[in-house]
Design an enzyme around this catalytic site. Structure first.
Site, PDB file in Angstrom:
ATOM      1  N   ASN A 132       0.512   2.987   4.120  1.00  0.00           N
ATOM      2  CA  ASN A 132      -0.346   2.828   2.945  1.00  0.00           C
ATOM      3  C   ASN A 132      -1.369   3.963   3.028  1.00  0.00           C
ATOM      4  O   ASN A 132      -2.375   3.854   3.739  1.00  0.00           O
ATOM      5  CB  ASN A 132      -1.057   1.481   2.935  1.00  0.00           C
ATOM      6  CG  ASN A 132      -1.881   1.299   1.665  1.00  0.00           C
ATOM      7  OD1 ASN A 132      -2.114   2.262   0.930  1.00  0.00           O
ATOM      8  ND2 ASN A 132      -2.326   0.080   1.414  1.00  0.00           N
ATOM      9  N   TYR A 137      -7.948  -6.448  -4.128  1.00  0.00           N
ATOM     10  CA  TYR A 137      -7.252  -6.364  -2.835  1.00  0.00           C
ATOM     11  C   TYR A 137      -7.129  -7.694  -2.098  1.00  0.00           C
ATOM     12  O   TYR A 137      -6.571  -7.744  -1.001  1.00  0.00           O
ATOM     13  CB  TYR A 137      -7.970  -5.336  -1.932  1.00  0.00           C
ATOM     14  CG  TYR A 137      -8.017  -3.957  -2.549  1.00  0.00           C
ATOM     15  CD1 TYR A 137      -6.840  -3.261  -2.805  1.00  0.00           C
ATOM     16  CD2 TYR A 137      -9.219  -3.360  -2.905  1.00  0.00           C
ATOM     17  CE1 TYR A 137      -6.870  -2.006  -3.400  1.00  0.00           C
ATOM     18  CE2 TYR A 137      -9.262  -2.102  -3.491  1.00  0.00           C
ATOM     19  CZ  TYR A 137      -8.084  -1.437  -3.739  1.00  0.00           C
ATOM     20  OH  TYR A 137      -8.105  -0.197  -4.325  1.00  0.00           O
ATOM     21  N   PRO A 184      -7.701   5.711   4.288  1.00  0.00           N
ATOM     22  CA  PRO A 184      -9.140   5.445   4.190  1.00  0.00           C
ATOM     23  C   PRO A 184      -9.508   4.127   3.517  1.00  0.00           C
ATOM     24  O   PRO A 184      -8.918   3.744   2.501  1.00  0.00           O
ATOM     25  CB  PRO A 184      -9.669   6.626   3.366  1.00  0.00           C
ATOM     26  CG  PRO A 184      -8.478   7.294   2.791  1.00  0.00           C
ATOM     27  CD  PRO A 184      -7.326   6.981   3.673  1.00  0.00           C
ATOM     28  N   ASN A 185     -10.497   3.479   4.130  1.00  0.00           N
ATOM     29  CA  ASN A 185     -11.134   2.258   3.603  1.00  0.00           C
ATOM     30  C   ASN A 185     -10.293   0.988   3.734  1.00  0.00           C
ATOM     31  O   ASN A 185     -10.774  -0.089   3.394  1.00  0.00           O
ATOM     32  CB  ASN A 185     -11.575   2.436   2.131  1.00  0.00           C
ATOM     33  CG  ASN A 185     -12.589   3.540   1.985  1.00  0.00           C
ATOM     34  OD1 ASN A 185     -13.603   3.535   2.678  1.00  0.00           O
ATOM     35  ND2 ASN A 185     -12.310   4.507   1.140  1.00  0.00           N
ATOM     36  N   ARG A 213      -3.007   0.044 -12.847  1.00  0.00           N
ATOM     37  CA  ARG A 213      -4.397   0.474 -12.674  1.00  0.00           C
ATOM     38  C   ARG A 213      -4.659   1.828 -13.368  1.00  0.00           C
ATOM     39  O   ARG A 213      -3.948   2.194 -14.272  1.00  0.00           O
ATOM     40  CB  ARG A 213      -4.730   0.487 -11.180  1.00  0.00           C
ATOM     41  CG  ARG A 213      -4.604  -0.921 -10.560  1.00  0.00           C
ATOM     42  CD  ARG A 213      -5.013  -0.954  -9.120  1.00  0.00           C
ATOM     43  NE  ARG A 213      -6.430  -0.635  -8.959  1.00  0.00           N
ATOM     44  CZ  ARG A 213      -6.996  -0.378  -7.770  1.00  0.00           C
ATOM     45  NH1 ARG A 213      -6.263  -0.414  -6.665  1.00  0.00           N
ATOM     46  NH2 ARG A 213      -8.283  -0.091  -7.701  1.00  0.00           N
ATOM     47  N   ALA A 257      -6.297   6.066  -0.716  1.00  0.00           N
ATOM     48  CA  ALA A 257      -6.655   7.064  -1.739  1.00  0.00           C
ATOM     49  C   ALA A 257      -5.870   8.367  -1.576  1.00  0.00           C
ATOM     50  O   ALA A 257      -5.638   9.084  -2.560  1.00  0.00           O
ATOM     51  CB  ALA A 257      -8.153   7.341  -1.690  1.00  0.00           C
ATOM     52  N   HIS A 314       1.578  -0.605  -1.151  1.00  0.00           N
ATOM     53  CA  HIS A 314       0.267  -0.712  -1.798  1.00  0.00           C
ATOM     54  C   HIS A 314      -0.053  -2.183  -1.989  1.00  0.00           C
ATOM     55  O   HIS A 314       0.784  -2.944  -2.508  1.00  0.00           O
ATOM     56  CB  HIS A 314       0.232   0.045  -3.128  1.00  0.00           C
ATOM     57  CG  HIS A 314       0.380   1.509  -2.912  1.00  0.00           C
ATOM     58  ND1 HIS A 314      -0.621   2.251  -2.326  1.00  0.00           N
ATOM     59  CD2 HIS A 314       1.417   2.339  -3.110  1.00  0.00           C
ATOM     60  CE1 HIS A 314      -0.199   3.490  -2.188  1.00  0.00           C
ATOM     61  NE2 HIS A 314       1.034   3.568  -2.652  1.00  0.00           N
ATOM     62  N   GLU A 344       6.563   3.054   1.674  1.00  0.00           N
ATOM     63  CA  GLU A 344       5.187   3.097   1.178  1.00  0.00           C
ATOM     64  C   GLU A 344       4.782   1.686   0.739  1.00  0.00           C
ATOM     65  O   GLU A 344       5.577   0.984   0.109  1.00  0.00           O
ATOM     66  CB  GLU A 344       5.170   4.047  -0.027  1.00  0.00           C
ATOM     67  CG  GLU A 344       3.854   4.189  -0.720  1.00  0.00           C
ATOM     68  CD  GLU A 344       3.989   5.055  -1.985  1.00  0.00           C
ATOM     69  OE1 GLU A 344       5.108   5.163  -2.550  1.00  0.00           O
ATOM     70  OE2 GLU A 344       2.961   5.600  -2.410  1.00  0.00           O
ATOM     71  N   ARG A 349     -15.247  -6.055  -0.076  1.00  0.00           N
ATOM     72  CA  ARG A 349     -15.553  -5.949  -1.514  1.00  0.00           C
ATOM     73  C   ARG A 349     -14.246  -5.912  -2.290  1.00  0.00           C
ATOM     74  O   ARG A 349     -13.172  -5.772  -1.730  1.00  0.00           O
ATOM     75  CB  ARG A 349     -16.378  -4.685  -1.787  1.00  0.00           C
ATOM     76  CG  ARG A 349     -17.728  -4.744  -1.093  1.00  0.00           C
ATOM     77  CD  ARG A 349     -18.628  -3.628  -1.512  1.00  0.00           C
ATOM     78  NE  ARG A 349     -18.867  -3.668  -2.945  1.00  0.00           N
ATOM     79  CZ  ARG A 349     -19.557  -2.731  -3.596  1.00  0.00           C
ATOM     80  NH1 ARG A 349     -20.068  -1.716  -2.953  1.00  0.00           N
ATOM     81  NH2 ARG A 349     -19.738  -2.813  -4.898  1.00  0.00           N
TER      82      ARG A 349
HETATM   83  O1  CA2 Z   1      -3.394  -0.879  -3.362  1.00  0.00           O
HETATM   84  C1  CA2 Z   1      -3.463  -0.186  -2.339  1.00  0.00           C
HETATM   85  O2  CA2 Z   1      -3.023  -0.548  -1.250  1.00  0.00           O
HETATM   86  C2  CA2 Z   1      -4.198   1.152  -2.384  1.00  0.00           C
HETATM   87  O3  CA2 Z   1      -3.467   2.062  -1.555  1.00  0.00           O
HETATM   88  C3  CA2 Z   1      -5.581   0.895  -1.821  1.00  0.00           C
HETATM   89  C4  CA2 Z   1      -6.526   2.100  -1.894  1.00  0.00           C
HETATM   90  C5  CA2 Z   1      -6.500   2.738  -3.291  1.00  0.00           C
HETATM   91  O4  CA2 Z   1      -7.245   3.936  -3.290  1.00  0.00           O
HETATM   92  C6  CA2 Z   1      -5.083   3.014  -3.784  1.00  0.00           C
HETATM   93  O5  CA2 Z   1      -5.136   3.535  -5.091  1.00  0.00           O
HETATM   94  C7  CA2 Z   1      -4.242   1.749  -3.772  1.00  0.00           C
HETATM   95  C8  CA2 Z   1      -7.954   1.653  -1.526  1.00  0.00           C
HETATM   96  C9  CA2 Z   1      -8.055   1.135  -0.083  1.00  0.00           C
HETATM   97  C10 CA2 Z   1      -9.116   0.120   0.139  1.00  0.00           C
HETATM   98  O6  CA2 Z   1     -10.283   0.365  -0.616  1.00  0.00           O
HETATM   99  C11 CA2 Z   1     -11.284  -0.589  -0.637  1.00  0.00           C
HETATM  100  C12 CA2 Z   1     -12.165  -0.547  -1.709  1.00  0.00           C
HETATM  101  C13 CA2 Z   1     -13.162  -1.473  -1.804  1.00  0.00           C
HETATM  102  C14 CA2 Z   1     -13.310  -2.445  -0.823  1.00  0.00           C
HETATM  103  C15 CA2 Z   1     -12.448  -2.484   0.260  1.00  0.00           C
HETATM  104  C16 CA2 Z   1     -11.433  -1.553   0.360  1.00  0.00           C
END
Ligand code: CA2
Length: 144
Positions: free
Chosen positions: A73, A22, A9-10, A106, A76, A99, A97, A17
């Protein structure tokens, strides 16, 4: 060699953002990196992104007998999903995996990875290049 790259997701919102965490690159940049890596290394790479846990489980199950390795990846779902862990264990396809951020540095809730328990390797904190590194690591692992 066929590699499935899965994103949770996301990840499709990358670059929109939180560039401090990221990076500034977008999801389209990630797709371009995957295509370039496939071409440069002579690999077949399929990618799939979903915001839904069950879709990711379905995709892992469908990979059984069709894919040599998985780069994942779980986003969340990393920190919550026993279902993705079980799916990876069920198909027993070597998985790496990835990240983008350094999850170790974090929040405490990001310190656990359920899918990671079924993975042969993890790459963290390397930005989008971590996907390329994961693919190359997996290729070497599968060629051993
Ligand atoms: O660091 C990573 O690749 C994560 O898997 C990214 C996830 C996060 O929940 C993991 O803890 C670590 C988040 C994916 C993207 O989320 C966004 C948040 C804000 C703006 C754009 C993407």
């Amino acid at each position: 060699m066929k590699i499935l790259v899965l994103n949770g997701p996301n990840i499709n919102m990358l670059g929109i953002r939180e560039p401090g965490i990221y990076g500034k690159s977008s999801f389209a940049d990630l797709l371009a990196l995957l295509e370039e890596t496939a071409k440069a290394e002579g690999l077949e790479i399929e990618q799939y992104q979903s915001n839904h846990e069950g879709d990711l489980v379905d995709k892992i199950q469908q990979a059984y007998g069709k894919v040599d390795g998985i780069v994942i990846n779980p986003a969340a779902y990393t920190h919550t999903s026993v279902a993705i862990l079980d799916a990876l264990k069920a198909v027993s396809i070597p998985a790496v995996e990835v990240h983008i951020s350094n999850v170790d540095a974090r929040e405490a809730f990001r310190q656990i990875s359920y899918p990671g328990m079924a993975c042969v390797h993890t790459i963290k904190g390397q930005g989008l290049d971590g996907y390329r590194q994961a693919i190359l690591w997996l290729r070497d692992h599968l060629s051993r």
